[in-house]
Write a protein that holds these residues in place. Structure first.
Motif, mmCIF file in Angstrom:
data_model
loop_
_atom_site.group_PDB
_atom_site.id
_atom_site.type_symbol
_atom_site.label_atom_id
_atom_site.label_comp_id
_atom_site.label_asym_id
_atom_site.label_seq_id
_atom_site.Cartn_x
_atom_site.Cartn_y
_atom_site.Cartn_z
ATOM 1 N N ALA A 129 -74.739 20.492 -28.489
ATOM 2 C CA ALA A 129 -73.901 20.682 -29.760
ATOM 3 C C ALA A 129 -74.325 19.579 -30.572
ATOM 4 N N ALA A 130 -75.207 18.756 -30.450
ATOM 5 C CA ALA A 130 -75.190 17.260 -31.238
ATOM 6 C C ALA A 130 -75.235 17.603 -32.728
ATOM 7 N N GLU A 131 -76.054 18.816 -32.947
ATOM 8 C CA GLU A 131 -76.084 18.642 -34.561
ATOM 9 C C GLU A 131 -74.510 18.894 -35.317
ATOM 10 N N ASP A 132 -74.062 19.925 -34.844
ATOM 11 C CA ASP A 132 -72.503 20.071 -35.324
ATOM 12 C C ASP A 132 -71.457 19.093 -35.126
ATOM 13 N N THR A 133 -71.839 18.546 -33.708
ATOM 14 C CA THR A 133 -70.724 17.204 -33.508
ATOM 15 C C THR A 133 -70.993 16.217 -34.496
ATOM 16 N N PHE A 134 -72.497 15.795 -34.472
ATOM 17 C CA PHE A 134 -72.424 14.648 -35.336
ATOM 18 C C PHE A 134 -72.040 14.862 -37.111
ATOM 19 N N ALA A 135 -72.441 15.988 -37.460
ATOM 20 C CA ALA A 135 -71.934 16.673 -38.688
ATOM 21 C C ALA A 135 -70.431 16.530 -39.063
ATOM 22 N N VAL A 136 -69.660 16.821 -38.082
ATOM 23 C CA VAL A 136 -68.204 16.718 -38.153
ATOM 24 C C VAL A 136 -67.882 15.186 -38.029
ATOM 25 N N LEU A 137 -68.558 14.426 -37.158
ATOM 26 C CA LEU A 137 -67.848 12.952 -37.206
ATOM 27 C C LEU A 137 -68.559 12.322 -38.527
ATOM 28 N N ARG A 138 -69.700 12.741 -39.057
ATOM 29 C CA ARG A 138 -69.909 12.030 -40.319
ATOM 30 C C ARG A 138 -69.114 12.367 -41.510
ATOM 31 N N GLU A 139 -68.473 13.621 -41.470
ATOM 32 C CA GLU A 139 -67.777 14.170 -42.540
ATOM 33 C C GLU A 139 -66.205 13.633 -42.391
ATOM 34 N N ARG A 140 -65.975 13.260 -41.261
ATOM 35 C CA ARG A 140 -64.422 13.172 -40.937
ATOM 36 C C ARG A 140 -63.891 11.802 -40.264
ATOM 37 N N ALA A 141 -64.844 11.206 -39.670
ATOM 38 C CA ALA A 141 -64.681 10.051 -38.928
ATOM 39 C C ALA A 141 -64.790 8.606 -39.427
ATOM 40 N N GLU A 142 -65.065 8.489 -40.649
ATOM 41 C CA GLU A 142 -65.325 7.235 -41.279
ATOM 42 C C GLU A 142 -64.173 6.498 -41.070
ATOM 43 N N GLY A 143 -64.404 5.017 -40.460
ATOM 44 C CA GLY A 143 -63.272 4.204 -40.347
ATOM 45 C C GLY A 143 -62.637 4.442 -38.824
ATOM 46 N N VAL A 144 -62.980 5.438 -38.190
ATOM 47 C CA VAL A 144 -62.442 5.809 -36.846
ATOM 48 C C VAL A 144 -63.380 5.142 -35.709
ATOM 49 N N THR A 145 -62.545 4.448 -34.691
ATOM 50 C CA THR A 145 -63.478 4.062 -33.430
ATOM 51 C C THR A 145 -63.876 5.120 -32.674
ATOM 52 N N VAL A 146 -65.126 5.372 -32.639
ATOM 53 C CA VAL A 146 -65.573 6.555 -31.949
ATOM 54 C C VAL A 146 -66.446 5.980 -30.672
ATOM 55 N N VAL A 147 -66.182 6.721 -29.664
ATOM 56 C CA VAL A 147 -66.525 6.590 -28.180
ATOM 57 C C VAL A 147 -67.682 7.731 -27.883
ATOM 58 N N MET A 148 -68.692 7.400 -27.665
ATOM 59 C CA MET A 148 -69.579 8.646 -27.277
ATOM 60 C C MET A 148 -69.665 8.809 -25.768
ATOM 61 N N HIS A 149 -68.606 9.509 -25.151
ATOM 62 C CA HIS A 149 -68.270 9.797 -23.709
ATOM 63 C C HIS A 149 -69.562 10.385 -23.044
ATOM 64 N N CYS A 150 -69.910 9.678 -21.873
ATOM 65 C CA CYS A 150 -70.912 10.350 -21.020
ATOM 66 C C CYS A 150 -72.210 10.477 -22.003
ATOM 67 N N PHE A 151 -72.619 9.405 -22.897
ATOM 68 C CA PHE A 151 -73.651 9.472 -23.617
ATOM 69 C C PHE A 151 -74.675 10.336 -23.315
ATOM 70 N N SER A 152 -75.111 11.141 -24.197
ATOM 71 C CA SER A 152 -76.218 12.482 -23.891
ATOM 72 C C SER A 152 -77.148 12.605 -24.946
ATOM 73 N N THR A 153 -77.100 11.820 -26.172
ATOM 74 C CA THR A 153 -78.073 11.996 -27.221
ATOM 75 C C THR A 153 -78.805 10.822 -27.477
ATOM 76 N N PRO A 154 -79.590 10.373 -26.483
ATOM 77 C CA PRO A 154 -80.507 9.490 -26.828
ATOM 78 C C PRO A 154 -81.538 9.307 -28.125
ATOM 79 N N GLY A 155 -81.781 10.587 -28.524
ATOM 80 C CA GLY A 155 -82.722 10.724 -29.646
ATOM 81 C C GLY A 155 -81.683 10.381 -31.011
ATOM 82 N N ARG A 156 -80.493 10.318 -30.764
ATOM 83 C CA ARG A 156 -79.606 9.900 -31.887
ATOM 84 C C ARG A 156 -79.051 8.327 -31.549
ATOM 85 N N LEU A 157 -79.589 7.768 -30.891
ATOM 86 C CA LEU A 157 -79.050 6.467 -30.749
ATOM 87 C C LEU A 157 -78.906 5.422 -32.066
ATOM 88 N N ASP A 158 -80.049 5.782 -32.767
ATOM 89 C CA ASP A 158 -80.042 4.934 -34.086
ATOM 90 C C ASP A 158 -78.782 5.254 -34.933
#
Length: 249
Positions: A129-158
């Motif tokens: 669900a990376a596309e939707d997950t990242f979209a929500v974070l981009r929209e709502r998580a500005e300024g929040v400390t985010v931890v990508m638990h069990c990192f599983s999106t190596p193509g989105r590391l950048d």
């Protein structure tokens, strides 16, 4: 070393045994996750009982069916406890689809907003669900400390690095076929690196097939140190600095 994500209440041994094993392995701190109401109570109980333990509280996407304002209020009340250090794990899981996707998203968005309002870190679960997950974070998580638990999106590391999101690697990074994940573990900057067990799940390769526990974070950390071509002590220091910054240890 520290284990930044485990589920003590899902492990078979009692909390005291798990904490003692972790301490004997050199694990000084661990964060246990409450995924629904009863699990939150158990996480806070473990954190209250053991100095080494803190709690993360939230609603896992698998537990998101019917998520309501009342559920959010319960998380917010739990988050007032002094042993609670983050909101989560929350996010989207389209692999299992154990809760309706619209409920998952409603719960996710509400917890992002809660983390911002309370000034707490946010621990993310995402699977298929990376596309939707990242979209929500981009929209709502500005300024929040985010931890990508069990990192599983190596193509989105950048993007994670650009946004300053921490990337936490679990035992699956040690699996022989996890080549893309291993490359991400090499590449993530020192100040965004964490390790975890997600126990009792994802046991690292040396104990694969057995139930995982917080003590085994050392095996994952040793493997990541080898990937990064640094000594264990250097990696341990970096991870502990990052965890202290995020969780207030």
């Amino acid at each position: 070393m520290v284990d930044t994500h485990c589920h003590l209440d899902s492990c078979k041994p009692p909390d005291a045994e798990l904490v003692a094993n972790a301490r004997a392995a050199g694990v000084r701190r661990l964060a246990t996750v409450g995924m629904n109401g009863p699990s939150i109570e158990r996480a806070i109980g473990a954190a209250s009982e053991h100095d080494e333990v803190v709690a993360i509280v939230g609603r896992h996407p698998h537990e998101a069916e019917g998520f309501s304002e009342r559920d959010l209020d319960g998380i917010e009340r739990a988050a007032q406890h002094p042993r609670v250090r983050a909101i989560g794990e929350t996010g989207l899981d389209y692999f299992r689809d154990r809760a309706p996707r619209e409920d998952q998203r409603r719960a996710f968005e509400a917890q992002v907003d809660l983390a911002r309002r309370l000034g707490l870190p946010l621990v993310i679960h995402t699977r298929e669900a990376a596309e939707d997950t990242f979209a929500v974070l981009r929209e709502r998580a500005e300024g929040v400390t985010v931890v990508m638990h069990c990192f599983s999106t190596p193509g989105r590391l950048d993007e994670c690095v650009e946004r300053g999101w921490l990337c936490s690697f679990a035992g699956n990074v040690t699996y022989p076929k996890a080549l893309e994940l291993q490359e991400a573990a090499r590449a993530v900057p020192d100040d965004l690196l964490l390790v975890e067990t997600d126990s009792p799940y994802l046991s690292p390769q040396p104990v694969r097939g057995k139930p995982n526990e917080p003590a085994n974070v050392v095996k994952t950390a040793e493997y990541v140190a080898g990937l990064r071509n640094v000594g264990y002590d250097e990696l341990e220091a970096a991870v502990e600095r990052n965890a202290a910054r995020v969780f207030g240890w």
